[in-house]
Design a protein around this motif. Structure first.
Motif, short mmCIF file in Angstrom:
data_model
loop_
_atom_site.label_atom_id
_atom_site.label_comp_id
_atom_site.label_asym_id
_atom_site.label_seq_id
_atom_site.Cartn_x
_atom_site.Cartn_y
_atom_site.Cartn_z
N UNK A 104 -9.33 15.08 -6.91
CA UNK A 104 -7.95 14.78 -6.54
C UNK A 104 -7.67 15.07 -5.08
N UNK A 149 -9.27 11.52 2.24
CA UNK A 149 -9.61 10.27 1.58
C UNK A 149 -10.29 9.32 2.55
N UNK A 200 0.81 -1.23 0.00
CA UNK A 200 0.00 0.00 0.00
C UNK A 200 0.84 1.28 0.00
N UNK A 201 2.02 1.25 0.62
CA UNK A 201 2.87 2.45 0.59
C UNK A 201 3.25 2.79 -0.84
N UNK A 207 -5.24 16.71 1.65
CA UNK A 207 -6.28 15.99 0.92
C UNK A 207 -7.02 15.06 1.86
N UNK A 251 -1.62 21.06 -0.08
CA UNK A 251 -1.13 19.69 0.09
C UNK A 251 -2.09 18.82 0.90
N UNK A 302 0.39 6.56 3.93
CA UNK A 302 1.84 6.62 4.21
C UNK A 302 2.59 6.97 2.92
N UNK A 303 2.21 6.31 1.83
CA UNK A 303 2.84 6.61 0.54
C UNK A 303 2.52 8.01 0.06
N UNK A 304 1.31 8.47 0.32
CA UNK A 304 0.94 9.85 -0.06
C UNK A 304 1.81 10.86 0.68
N UNK A 360 8.98 13.26 7.47
CA UNK A 360 7.80 13.47 8.31
C UNK A 360 6.58 12.80 7.69
N UNK A 406 4.84 10.38 1.58
CA UNK A 406 6.15 10.34 0.91
C UNK A 406 6.13 11.14 -0.39
N UNK A 407 4.95 11.24 -0.99
CA UNK A 407 4.81 12.02 -2.23
C UNK A 407 4.52 13.49 -1.94
N UNK A 408 4.53 13.86 -0.66
CA UNK A 408 4.40 15.28 -0.33
C UNK A 408 3.01 15.74 0.09
N UNK A 409 2.08 14.80 0.24
CA UNK A 409 0.72 15.18 0.65
C UNK A 409 0.59 15.17 2.17
N UNK A 420 -1.86 3.43 2.10
CA UNK A 420 -1.78 4.35 0.97
C UNK A 420 -1.45 5.76 1.43
#
Lengths: 344, 321
Positions: B51, B27, A136-137, B25, B23, B68-70, B110, B72-75, B66
């Motif tokens: 979005x 969900x 999921x990450x 969002x 930044x 956590x990944x967001x 962070x 990392x993408x700056x969200x 998900x």
């Protein structure tokens, strides 16, 4: 007794040892072919030295990835530097392919805080110890990049056992629904510690699971670095073009213990392991390059010596580092720590 | 100032924070087209687009993973868990990654994500719509936890959570979603994490609560001929120990109230704090009025489970002999 999956439908580029079936991958030039070899040797050397270091008490418990190098190098070489990689513990040394010093990874296995990196420095997630939870990450990162209008993508590694986990399902489904630019690389070595693939799934092939998510699934020979590379490159191209995720199953057979704390003689078919070790992926690729006239004894020796030297320097530097400061118990638990954090 | 319900204040905070920071969002399940099952996210999809207000698959672990990944993408993701007990699958990601990833990066990355969810009982709902899971969350290192009881705090604490660099979980007391009304500052409004609120001043006994139980304590204070100080702790981590200890020093008597089951509930932590730091101020035992150590019940008998004015009053009277 566990029966191996048929390998007749596997994507392959490297032919038999007499050269039958050898082909070239379009767009992969001689320099890239040699770069792949250097990466394979670097990973192999890291792994073999790590097992020795463990036996000498110089690193802690270590997850062996011997004969998984073709999957790791083949996949990562299909990425740009701004693409993200999410490793499981089986790909602990994948950062080497991005220029990370061996010392960093050795320190991770030595339990030293200097082995923990900033993912943004390498576009590389932390080593995921729990199974499949990094999927999921990777989906979120890939989706988040797409939402920002960037064209980088993500690659996530996981094993065959991970496909039984809920996190695998939730991650791959999220990526598919969001059309995230993600490549899901399943390292199917057919064993989850002692559990064979037949006890893990009734699926004919793990790549077949892609059908249920509405995404492409492909299956390649996991000991053929060029087959993995070609499949990953195609998946990356599709992801970058807006085609969404791809599940790649790289099939092989685990020919080494799960880790330094594992003794597979209790459960594994030793004859099959011996056979697999004879097909190991670095030598196989080396012979392919020799047939292509790209590699000779002198270059092999130079590349292997360089890798060994990097490891010698890596472990020396790791052992020369000051012990971890116990203050690090508290230093990074929070950005803004609560006042009672130190009450113990 | 506008008079809003607690639910409207949550919605106001989300609109304000999404407007303030591109930044941020939102969900979750049904947060977009439906505006959330309680309508906490109503209007966000229309105003900020698909979005930044995203209907996700029905998968709480994938949703939080998900996010956590967001990060990392700056969200700065704000994740809605649809109900308290629906959040349990996300505990895998919460424990193995959300609470640890900043530490894992040596403090260099962070993860400013917020989880918000309606929680608590008393709303005549089916099974697993009435749980109080705050102890699971607050027991996880790396996570901050806040629980508002008023509309103004619902807005201000949520804004603080969204702006905080650490992962923060906000539990919203659904029992008072539409009944708690109050003045809420318009526009930017932040209530800092880690500051308790003295909901009512008193001198004889300190009632400590959070969420919907603050109102039960205030009703108890009104019903009794005893001077009760009611402390709404608002933030479980970081915890405002000084406000609690100051009040105990003044009253010498404490009743802690929460809906969650008693054993290893947050009340036990508060009782231990008071025992360690204020035992010589005490004129009697630290009492707890809590849910019982049973599954949250069928709704026809949930009133027998929930801490009530009667049960809190009995505890207060026992302390005053």
């Amino acid at each position: 007794m566990y029966a191996a999956l048929a390998d007749t439908d596997l994507g392959r580029v490297i032919g038999d040892d007499d050269g039958t079936g050898d082909r070239r991958v379009d767009g992969v030039d001689d320099a890239e072919l040699l770069a792949l070899y250097r990466s394979l040797v670097l990973l192999r050397t890291y792994d073999e030295r790590s097992v020795v270091y463990h036996s000498q008490g110089r690193i802690g418990t270590y997850a062996i990835f011997w004969n998984h190098e073709a999957i790791q190098a083949g996949a990562v070489h299909a990425l740009r530097d701004d693409d993200w990689i999410f490793p499981s513990y089986r790909e602990s040394a994948i950062g080497l392919l991005r220029g990370m010093p061996p010392t960093t990874i050795l320190q991770w296995w030595r339990g030293h805080p200097s082995g923990w990196w900033n993912p943004a420095d390498w576009n590389l997630g932390s080593i995921a110890v729990p199974i499949a939870t990094q999927v999921p990450h990777a989906a979120g990162l890939a989706w988040g990049k797409k939402l920002r209008g960037e064209d980088s993508c993500a690659l996530v590694f996981f094993g065959d056992g991970a496909t039984s986990e809920g996190a695998f399902h939730e991650g791959i489904n999220l990526a598919a629904v969001m059309n995230a630019p993600l490549v899901l690389m399943c390292n199917n070595n057919q064993w989850a510690i002692s559990t064979p693939i037949a006890a893990q799934t009734r699926a004919r092939a793990l790549a077949d699971k892609a059908v249920g998510y509405g995404i492409p699934g492909v299956r390649v020979d996991g000991l053929d670095v060029l087959a993995v590379h070609e499949a990953t490159r195609d998946a990356v191209d599709r992801a970058r073009a807006g085609g969404g995720p791809t599940l790649i199953e790289a099939l092989h057979y685990r020919a080494a213990p799960h880790g330094t704390a594992d003794d597979p003689r209790a459960y594994v078919d030793s004859a099959r392991v011996a056979e697999e070790r004879g097909r190991e992926c670095v030598g196989r690729y080396e012979r392919y390059l020799r047939r292509a006239g790209l590699l000779d004894d002198a270059l092999v020796a130079e590349i292997k010596d360089a890798a060994l030297q990097a490891m010698r320097e890596g472990i020396t530097a790791a052992e020369a580092e000051a012990p971890a400061d116990p203050e690090l118990l508290f230093a990074n638990a929070y950005v803004g720590p609560p006042g009672n954090m130190r009450n113990g | 100032m506008a008079e809003l319900t607690l639910l409207e204040a949550v919605n106001d905070a989300l609109h304000t924070e999404l407007e303030r920071d591109a930044d941020v969002m939102v969900l979750g399940e049904d947060v977009g087209r439906a505006g959330g099952v309680f309508r906490a996210t109503a209007g966000l999809l229309e105003r900020f687009g698909a979005g930044r207000c995203v209907d996700t698959p029905l998968a709480e672990a994938g949703l939080l993973g998900g996010a956590v990944g967001l990060c990392m993408a700056g969200w700065r993701p704000v994740v809605e868990m649809q109900y308290d007990a629906f959040s349990y699958p996300c505990l895998d990601q919460l424990i193995t990654h959300v609470g640890r990833y900043h530490w894992r990066t040596g403090g260099r990355m962070e993860f400013p994500l917020t989880i918000r969810m309606p929680y608590g009982g008393g709303v005549r709902a089916p099974e697993l719509h009435g749980d109080s899971p705050e102890a699971y969350y607050v027991h996880t290192p790396g996570i901050k936890v806040a629980i508002p009881s008023t509309p103004a705090d619902a807005k201000g604490l949520l804004a603080a959570a969204i702006r905080d660099p650490d992962p923060v979980v906000i539990f919203e007391p659904k029992l008072v979603y539409r009944t708690a009304r109050g003045e809420v500052p318009e526009g930017d409004y932040v209530v800092p994490l880690g500051k308790a609120r003295i909901a009512r001043e008193g001198t004889d006994v300190t009632l400590i609560a959070y969420g919907a139980m603050v109102n039960v304590c205030e009703l108890t204070a009104e019903a009794l001929d005893v001077s009760c100080e009611v402390i709404d702790i608002r933030s479980l981590r970081p915890l405002d120990e000084e406000t609690i200890l100051d009040s105990v020093a003044k009253t010498g008597r404490v009743v802690i109230v929460h809906e969650a089951p008693r054993t290893a509930g947050f009340g036990a932590e508060l009782a231990a704090l008071i025992a360690e730091r204020a035992i010589f101020d005490l004129q009697g035992p630290v009492l707890r009025v809590t849910g019982y150590d049973v599954p949250y019940p069928y709704w026809t008998i949930e009133d027998a489970y929930m801490p009530s004015v009667e049960r809190v009053s009995a505890a207060v009277r026992s302390l005053l002999g």
